[in-house]
Design a protein around this motif. Structure first.
Motif, PDB file in Angstrom:
ATOM      1  N   LYS A  15       2.454  -4.996   9.903  1.00  0.00           N
ATOM      2  CA  LYS A  15       1.236  -4.600  10.610  1.00  0.00           C
ATOM      3  C   LYS A  15       0.542  -3.454   9.871  1.00  0.00           C
ATOM      4  O   LYS A  15      -0.671  -3.486   9.666  1.00  0.00           O
ATOM      5  CB  LYS A  15       1.574  -4.182  12.033  1.00  0.00           C
ATOM      6  CG  LYS A  15       0.374  -3.847  12.881  1.00  0.00           C
ATOM      7  CD  LYS A  15       0.803  -3.552  14.313  1.00  0.00           C
ATOM      8  CE  LYS A  15      -0.355  -3.512  15.237  1.00  0.00           C
ATOM      9  NZ  LYS A  15      -1.005  -2.346  15.527  1.00  0.00           N
ATOM     10  N   THR A  16       1.312  -2.446   9.462  1.00  0.00           N
ATOM     11  CA  THR A  16       0.750  -1.306   8.736  1.00  0.00           C
ATOM     12  C   THR A  16       0.036  -1.756   7.478  1.00  0.00           C
ATOM     13  O   THR A  16      -1.098  -1.344   7.198  1.00  0.00           O
ATOM     14  CB  THR A  16       1.862  -0.296   8.382  1.00  0.00           C
ATOM     15  OG1 THR A  16       2.405   0.235   9.591  1.00  0.00           O
ATOM     16  CG2 THR A  16       1.333   0.842   7.530  1.00  0.00           C
ATOM     17  N   LEU A  17       0.680  -2.609   6.701  1.00  0.00           N
ATOM     18  CA  LEU A  17       0.093  -3.053   5.433  1.00  0.00           C
ATOM     19  C   LEU A  17      -1.086  -3.998   5.641  1.00  0.00           C
ATOM     20  O   LEU A  17      -2.097  -3.901   4.952  1.00  0.00           O
ATOM     21  CB  LEU A  17       1.154  -3.709   4.560  1.00  0.00           C
ATOM     22  CG  LEU A  17       2.284  -2.789   4.103  1.00  0.00           C
ATOM     23  CD1 LEU A  17       3.307  -3.578   3.299  1.00  0.00           C
ATOM     24  CD2 LEU A  17       1.753  -1.610   3.311  1.00  0.00           C
ATOM     25  N   SER A  18      -0.976  -4.908   6.599  1.00  0.00           N
ATOM     26  CA  SER A  18      -2.052  -5.886   6.789  1.00  0.00           C
ATOM     27  C   SER A  18      -3.314  -5.256   7.374  1.00  0.00           C
ATOM     28  O   SER A  18      -4.409  -5.766   7.173  1.00  0.00           O
ATOM     29  CB  SER A  18      -1.579  -7.049   7.664  1.00  0.00           C
ATOM     30  OG  SER A  18      -1.294  -6.609   8.972  1.00  0.00           O
ATOM     31  N   GLU A  19      -3.175  -4.148   8.091  1.00  0.00           N
ATOM     32  CA  GLU A  19      -4.338  -3.483   8.686  1.00  0.00           C
ATOM     33  C   GLU A  19      -4.945  -2.410   7.776  1.00  0.00           C
ATOM     34  O   GLU A  19      -5.978  -1.838   8.100  1.00  0.00           O
ATOM     35  CB  GLU A  19      -3.955  -2.864  10.028  1.00  0.00           C
ATOM     36  CG  GLU A  19      -3.652  -3.903  11.086  1.00  0.00           C
ATOM     37  CD  GLU A  19      -3.204  -3.293  12.408  1.00  0.00           C
ATOM     38  OE1 GLU A  19      -2.979  -2.063  12.468  1.00  0.00           O
ATOM     39  OE2 GLU A  19      -3.072  -4.052  13.369  1.00  0.00           O
ATOM     40  N   ALA A  20      -4.306  -2.139   6.654  1.00  0.00           N
ATOM     41  CA  ALA A  20      -4.786  -1.086   5.752  1.00  0.00           C
ATOM     42  C   ALA A  20      -6.078  -1.500   5.055  1.00  0.00           C
ATOM     43  O   ALA A  20      -6.289  -2.669   4.739  1.00  0.00           O
ATOM     44  CB  ALA A  20      -3.713  -0.775   4.712  1.00  0.00           C
ATOM     45  N   THR A  21      -6.917  -0.525   4.805  1.00  0.00           N
ATOM     46  CA  THR A  21      -8.176  -0.758   4.094  1.00  0.00           C
ATOM     47  C   THR A  21      -7.877  -1.063   2.626  1.00  0.00           C
ATOM     48  O   THR A  21      -7.111  -0.340   1.991  1.00  0.00           O
ATOM     49  CB  THR A  21      -9.067   0.490   4.189  1.00  0.00           C
ATOM     50  OG1 THR A  21      -9.267   0.807   5.569  1.00  0.00           O
ATOM     51  CG2 THR A  21     -10.406   0.270   3.507  1.00  0.00           C
ATOM     52  N   PRO A  22      -8.465  -2.135   2.085  1.00  0.00           N
ATOM     53  CA  PRO A  22      -8.244  -2.466   0.674  1.00  0.00           C
ATOM     54  C   PRO A  22      -8.644  -1.312  -0.252  1.00  0.00           C
ATOM     55  O   PRO A  22      -9.545  -0.530   0.057  1.00  0.00           O
ATOM     56  CB  PRO A  22      -9.142  -3.687   0.442  1.00  0.00           C
ATOM     57  CG  PRO A  22      -9.324  -4.286   1.804  1.00  0.00           C
ATOM     58  CD  PRO A  22      -9.317  -3.119   2.747  1.00  0.00           C
ATOM     59  N   ASN A  23      -7.954  -1.229  -1.391  1.00  0.00           N
ATOM     60  CA  ASN A  23      -8.240  -0.227  -2.429  1.00  0.00           C
ATOM     61  C   ASN A  23      -8.073   1.215  -1.952  1.00  0.00           C
ATOM     62  O   ASN A  23      -8.796   2.105  -2.396  1.00  0.00           O
ATOM     63  CB  ASN A  23      -9.650  -0.409  -3.005  1.00  0.00           C
ATOM     64  CG  ASN A  23      -9.746  -1.630  -3.868  1.00  0.00           C
ATOM     65  OD1 ASN A  23      -8.845  -1.938  -4.629  1.00  0.00           O
ATOM     66  ND2 ASN A  23     -10.842  -2.354  -3.739  1.00  0.00           N
ATOM     67  N   THR A  24      -7.132   1.445  -1.045  1.00  0.00           N
ATOM     68  CA  THR A  24      -6.834   2.802  -0.616  1.00  0.00           C
ATOM     69  C   THR A  24      -5.362   3.100  -0.873  1.00  0.00           C
ATOM     70  O   THR A  24      -4.590   2.210  -1.235  1.00  0.00           O
ATOM     71  CB  THR A  24      -7.121   3.001   0.885  1.00  0.00           C
ATOM     72  OG1 THR A  24      -6.326   2.081   1.641  1.00  0.00           O
ATOM     73  CG2 THR A  24      -8.580   2.802   1.209  1.00  0.00           C
ATOM     74  N   TRP A  25      -5.008   4.355  -0.695  1.00  0.00           N
ATOM     75  CA  TRP A  25      -3.619   4.788  -0.829  1.00  0.00           C
ATOM     76  C   TRP A  25      -3.043   5.047   0.547  1.00  0.00           C
ATOM     77  O   TRP A  25      -3.719   5.618   1.407  1.00  0.00           O
ATOM     78  CB  TRP A  25      -3.537   6.070  -1.654  1.00  0.00           C
ATOM     79  CG  TRP A  25      -3.692   5.831  -3.114  1.00  0.00           C
ATOM     80  CD1 TRP A  25      -4.851   5.880  -3.840  1.00  0.00           C
ATOM     81  CD2 TRP A  25      -2.660   5.485  -4.033  1.00  0.00           C
ATOM     82  NE1 TRP A  25      -4.600   5.592  -5.157  1.00  0.00           N
ATOM     83  CE2 TRP A  25      -3.252   5.357  -5.303  1.00  0.00           C
ATOM     84  CE3 TRP A  25      -1.285   5.282  -3.917  1.00  0.00           C
ATOM     85  CZ2 TRP A  25      -2.528   5.029  -6.433  1.00  0.00           C
ATOM     86  CZ3 TRP A  25      -0.557   4.963  -5.042  1.00  0.00           C
ATOM     87  CH2 TRP A  25      -1.174   4.838  -6.291  1.00  0.00           C
ATOM     88  N   LEU A  26      -1.788   4.625   0.747  1.00  0.00           N
ATOM     89  CA  LEU A  26      -1.068   4.924   1.968  1.00  0.00           C
ATOM     90  C   LEU A  26       0.116   5.813   1.633  1.00  0.00           C
ATOM     91  O   LEU A  26       0.788   5.611   0.626  1.00  0.00           O
ATOM     92  CB  LEU A  26      -0.527   3.642   2.623  1.00  0.00           C
ATOM     93  CG  LEU A  26      -1.520   2.588   3.071  1.00  0.00           C
ATOM     94  CD1 LEU A  26      -0.770   1.433   3.723  1.00  0.00           C
ATOM     95  CD2 LEU A  26      -2.539   3.172   4.030  1.00  0.00           C
ATOM     96  N   ALA A  27       0.364   6.776   2.487  1.00  0.00           N
ATOM     97  CA  ALA A  27       1.576   7.575   2.425  1.00  0.00           C
ATOM     98  C   ALA A  27       2.448   7.093   3.581  1.00  0.00           C
ATOM     99  O   ALA A  27       2.020   7.115   4.731  1.00  0.00           O
ATOM    100  CB  ALA A  27       1.246   9.054   2.570  1.00  0.00           C
ATOM    101  N   LEU A  28       3.641   6.614   3.254  1.00  0.00           N
ATOM    102  CA  LEU A  28       4.528   6.042   4.269  1.00  0.00           C
ATOM    103  C   LEU A  28       5.740   6.933   4.479  1.00  0.00           C
ATOM    104  O   LEU A  28       6.154   7.665   3.572  1.00  0.00           O
ATOM    105  CB  LEU A  28       4.983   4.652   3.825  1.00  0.00           C
ATOM    106  CG  LEU A  28       3.865   3.655   3.470  1.00  0.00           C
ATOM    107  CD1 LEU A  28       4.456   2.399   2.862  1.00  0.00           C
ATOM    108  CD2 LEU A  28       3.029   3.332   4.689  1.00  0.00           C
ATOM    109  N   ASP A  29       6.337   6.840   5.682  1.00  0.00           N
ATOM    110  CA  ASP A  29       7.572   7.580   5.923  1.00  0.00           C
ATOM    111  C   ASP A  29       8.718   6.892   5.188  1.00  0.00           C
ATOM    112  O   ASP A  29       8.510   5.901   4.489  1.00  0.00           O
ATOM    113  CB  ASP A  29       7.845   7.695   7.423  1.00  0.00           C
ATOM    114  CG  ASP A  29       8.246   6.380   8.074  1.00  0.00           C
ATOM    115  OD1 ASP A  29       8.115   5.297   7.452  1.00  0.00           O
ATOM    116  OD2 ASP A  29       8.714   6.430   9.216  1.00  0.00           O
ATOM    117  N   ASP A  30       9.928   7.419   5.329  1.00  0.00           N
ATOM    118  CA  ASP A  30      11.055   6.871   4.559  1.00  0.00           C
ATOM    119  C   ASP A  30      11.472   5.466   4.980  1.00  0.00           C
ATOM    120  O   ASP A  30      12.164   4.783   4.239  1.00  0.00           O
ATOM    121  CB  ASP A  30      12.248   7.821   4.572  1.00  0.00           C
ATOM    122  CG  ASP A  30      12.764   8.108   5.971  1.00  0.00           C
ATOM    123  OD1 ASP A  30      12.097   7.738   6.953  1.00  0.00           O
ATOM    124  OD2 ASP A  30      13.847   8.708   6.073  1.00  0.00           O
TER     125      ASP A  30
END
Length: 75
Positions: A15-30
């Motif tokens: 869900k986190t990845l599929s809802e992310a805006t294209p061409n952006t950076w995500l900081a994820l927890d461990d």
């Protein structure tokens, strides 16, 4: 082929990845399933993660689209 249901953590990650805006950076927890920061640049995403209390997030670059690609070696 054996099929199985996704775990709750796998569902959150998807869900986190599929809802992310294209061409952006995500900081994820461990667990790599909770977004703790995001931004147009890696620095923006890290800054947001640190403001949210995460000093060492897992960084992920969201692709422009999720279309499979075949990578060929350069000869």
């Amino acid at each position: 082929m054996v099929e199985r249901a996704l775990t709750a953590e796998e569902e959150r990650r998807l869900k986190t990845l599929s809802e992310a805006t294209p061409n952006t950076w995500l900081a994820l927890d461990d667990t790599e399933s909770l977004c703790v920061g995001r931004g147009a640049t890696i620095a923006e995403a890290i800054d947001e993660a640190r403001k949210n209390g995460y000093e060492d997030p897992v960084m992920f670059r969201v692709p422009p689209d999720w279309t499979p690609a075949i990578l060929l070696p350069c000869v």
